[in-house]
Design a protein around this motif. Sequence first.
Motif, mmCIF file in Angstrom:
data_model
loop_
_atom_site.group_PDB
_atom_site.id
_atom_site.type_symbol
_atom_site.label_atom_id
_atom_site.label_comp_id
_atom_site.label_asym_id
_atom_site.label_seq_id
_atom_site.Cartn_x
_atom_site.Cartn_y
_atom_site.Cartn_z
ATOM 1 N N ALA A 40 0.821 -1.209 0.000
ATOM 2 C CA ALA A 40 0.000 0.000 0.000
ATOM 3 C C ALA A 40 0.857 1.262 0.000
ATOM 4 O O ALA A 40 0.636 2.171 -0.812
ATOM 5 N N VAL A 41 1.853 1.322 0.878
ATOM 6 C CA VAL A 41 2.699 2.519 0.943
ATOM 7 C C VAL A 41 3.493 2.688 -0.352
ATOM 8 O O VAL A 41 3.621 3.793 -0.880
ATOM 9 N N LEU A 42 4.006 1.589 -0.879
ATOM 10 C CA LEU A 42 4.780 1.665 -2.123
ATOM 11 C C LEU A 42 3.917 2.174 -3.274
ATOM 12 O O LEU A 42 4.340 3.062 -4.022
ATOM 13 N N LEU A 43 2.723 1.642 -3.420
ATOM 14 C CA LEU A 43 1.849 2.079 -4.517
ATOM 15 C C LEU A 43 1.342 3.501 -4.319
ATOM 16 O O LEU A 43 1.236 4.267 -5.281
ATOM 17 N N ILE A 44 1.037 3.883 -3.081
ATOM 18 C CA ILE A 44 0.572 5.247 -2.811
ATOM 19 C C ILE A 44 1.652 6.270 -3.140
ATOM 20 O O ILE A 44 1.370 7.344 -3.673
ATOM 21 N N LEU A 45 2.919 5.920 -2.856
ATOM 22 C CA LEU A 45 4.011 6.861 -3.101
ATOM 23 C C LEU A 45 4.598 6.754 -4.518
ATOM 24 O O LEU A 45 5.626 7.355 -4.805
ATOM 25 N N GLY A 46 3.954 5.988 -5.396
ATOM 26 C CA GLY A 46 4.355 5.966 -6.802
ATOM 27 C C GLY A 46 5.292 4.855 -7.220
ATOM 28 O O GLY A 46 5.866 4.912 -8.305
ATOM 29 N N GLY A 47 5.463 3.833 -6.421
ATOM 30 C CA GLY A 47 6.327 2.714 -6.789
ATOM 31 C C GLY A 47 5.594 1.694 -7.636
ATOM 32 O O GLY A 47 4.380 1.770 -7.828
ATOM 33 N N LYS A 48 6.347 0.750 -8.173
ATOM 34 C CA LYS A 48 5.777 -0.307 -9.001
ATOM 35 C C LYS A 48 6.254 -1.661 -8.483
ATOM 36 O O LYS A 48 7.410 -1.811 -8.102
ATOM 37 N N ILE A 49 5.373 -2.634 -8.493
ATOM 38 C CA ILE A 49 5.705 -3.988 -8.043
ATOM 39 C C ILE A 49 5.785 -4.876 -9.281
ATOM 40 O O ILE A 49 4.841 -4.945 -10.071
ATOM 41 N N SER A 50 6.924 -5.558 -9.445
ATOM 42 C CA SER A 50 7.084 -6.423 -10.607
ATOM 43 C C SER A 50 6.779 -7.884 -10.298
ATOM 44 O O SER A 50 6.309 -8.609 -11.152
ATOM 45 N N ARG A 51 7.057 -8.323 -9.067
ATOM 46 C CA ARG A 51 6.834 -9.727 -8.740
ATOM 47 C C ARG A 51 6.686 -9.889 -7.236
ATOM 48 O O ARG A 51 7.320 -9.191 -6.460
ATOM 49 N N VAL A 52 5.882 -10.861 -6.844
ATOM 50 C CA VAL A 52 5.719 -11.238 -5.444
ATOM 51 C C VAL A 52 6.094 -12.717 -5.341
ATOM 52 O O VAL A 52 5.531 -13.548 -6.045
ATOM 53 N N ALA A 63 10.314 -4.807 -6.277
ATOM 54 C CA ALA A 63 9.646 -3.554 -6.606
ATOM 55 C C ALA A 63 10.648 -2.490 -6.998
ATOM 56 O O ALA A 63 11.839 -2.596 -6.714
ATOM 57 N N GLU A 64 10.132 -1.470 -7.641
ATOM 58 C CA GLU A 64 10.933 -0.305 -7.988
ATOM 59 C C GLU A 64 10.294 0.913 -7.333
ATOM 60 O O GLU A 64 9.105 1.140 -7.462
ATOM 61 N N ALA A 65 11.114 1.676 -6.645
ATOM 62 C CA ALA A 65 10.633 2.883 -5.979
ATOM 63 C C ALA A 65 11.273 4.095 -6.651
ATOM 64 O O ALA A 65 12.421 4.034 -7.091
ATOM 65 N N PRO A 66 10.541 5.208 -6.727
ATOM 66 C CA PRO A 66 11.096 6.388 -7.381
ATOM 67 C C PRO A 66 12.260 7.044 -6.638
ATOM 68 O O PRO A 66 12.957 7.872 -7.202
ATOM 69 N N GLY A 67 12.510 6.692 -5.414
ATOM 70 C CA GLY A 67 13.613 7.298 -4.668
ATOM 71 C C GLY A 67 13.868 6.577 -3.361
ATOM 72 O O GLY A 67 13.128 5.671 -2.971
ATOM 73 N N SER A 71 11.499 4.167 -0.887
ATOM 74 C CA SER A 71 11.991 2.842 -0.498
ATOM 75 C C SER A 71 11.975 2.691 1.016
ATOM 76 O O SER A 71 11.513 1.679 1.548
ATOM 77 N N PHE A 72 12.488 3.697 1.718
ATOM 78 C CA PHE A 72 12.558 3.640 3.171
ATOM 79 C C PHE A 72 11.165 3.580 3.788
ATOM 80 O O PHE A 72 10.921 2.800 4.715
ATOM 81 N N CYS A 73 10.246 4.387 3.271
ATOM 82 C CA CYS A 73 8.868 4.374 3.789
ATOM 83 C C CYS A 73 8.218 3.021 3.562
ATOM 84 O O CYS A 73 7.539 2.494 4.451
ATOM 85 N N SER A 74 8.437 2.427 2.392
ATOM 86 C CA SER A 74 7.856 1.121 2.091
ATOM 87 C C SER A 74 8.462 0.028 2.970
ATOM 88 O O SER A 74 7.762 -0.865 3.430
ATOM 89 N N ILE A 75 9.770 0.106 3.201
ATOM 90 C CA ILE A 75 10.438 -0.886 4.041
ATOM 91 C C ILE A 75 9.902 -0.838 5.469
ATOM 92 O O ILE A 75 9.627 -1.864 6.078
ATOM 93 N N LEU A 76 9.729 0.356 6.007
ATOM 94 C CA LEU A 76 9.261 0.475 7.393
ATOM 95 C C LEU A 76 7.758 0.286 7.557
ATOM 96 O O LEU A 76 7.288 0.042 8.669
ATOM 97 N N ALA A 77 7.012 0.370 6.461
ATOM 98 C CA ALA A 77 5.553 0.258 6.562
ATOM 99 C C ALA A 77 5.112 -1.103 7.072
ATOM 100 O O ALA A 77 4.151 -1.197 7.849
ATOM 101 N N GLY A 78 5.801 -2.159 6.673
ATOM 102 C CA GLY A 78 5.423 -3.508 7.116
ATOM 103 C C GLY A 78 5.551 -3.697 8.614
ATOM 104 O O GLY A 78 4.577 -4.071 9.285
ATOM 105 N N PRO A 79 6.755 -3.452 9.187
ATOM 106 C CA PRO A 79 6.869 -3.607 10.645
ATOM 107 C C PRO A 79 5.963 -2.660 11.427
ATOM 108 O O PRO A 79 5.403 -3.053 12.460
ATOM 109 N N ILE A 80 5.791 -1.442 10.937
ATOM 110 C CA ILE A 80 4.910 -0.503 11.640
ATOM 111 C C ILE A 80 3.472 -1.011 11.601
ATOM 112 O O ILE A 80 2.755 -0.974 12.607
#
Length: 189
Positions: A40-52, A63-67, A71-80
């Motif tokens: 959710a955080v990755l897609l909201i902030l403009g990232g793209k997911i290529s494979r799960v 995934a690919e993140a624009p910056g 990336s950092f927000c997406s990484i921390l979103a899961g544990p939070i």
Amino acid sequence: MICTDASLYLWLAALLLFLPLDWVLSAFTAALIHEFCHIAVLLILGGKISRVRISVTGCVLDAEAPGDFVSFCSILAGPIGSIALLILAESLPKIAVCGFIHGLYNLLPFFPLDGGRGLHLIFESLIPKYADTVVWWTGWIACCILLTTAVWCCYAFSWGIVPIFLVLFWIIQMHPRKIPCKPSGIGVQ
């Protein structure tokens, strides 16, 4: 694209044989919420997911993140998100406990986990020349702390040497993995 590892089904069958179904479902629900927070955080902030990829060791999003910030927000979103499940402690205590443990586990500073990825991203932006070395030493220091805690549990609670063997097994499993030299995108676990 979603890929699964065949051994995942064997592990799930073994879990269902040894653990109560409600705990297995609670852990699975907490893991799904954890991964959903990453996505959710990755897609909201403009990232793209290529494979799960789903395997015994967990779920990995390629995934690919624009910056770096995304990336950092997406990484921390899961544990939070996992730790935030404590809000449900009154109504769904098993999901809250599983989410809390899953969130804390993923914050450990080992590279394949979210904590290690976030730590590597921070040090890559601050001191790129020494980032790999600092993350490697941080992981070993965390291993020593976990091993010391296991030894203390053996003596303080008279648990025998089982905690030491579990921590040693986990350390051996975690540390042979290498940090990619130049990752093409982010991957969260």
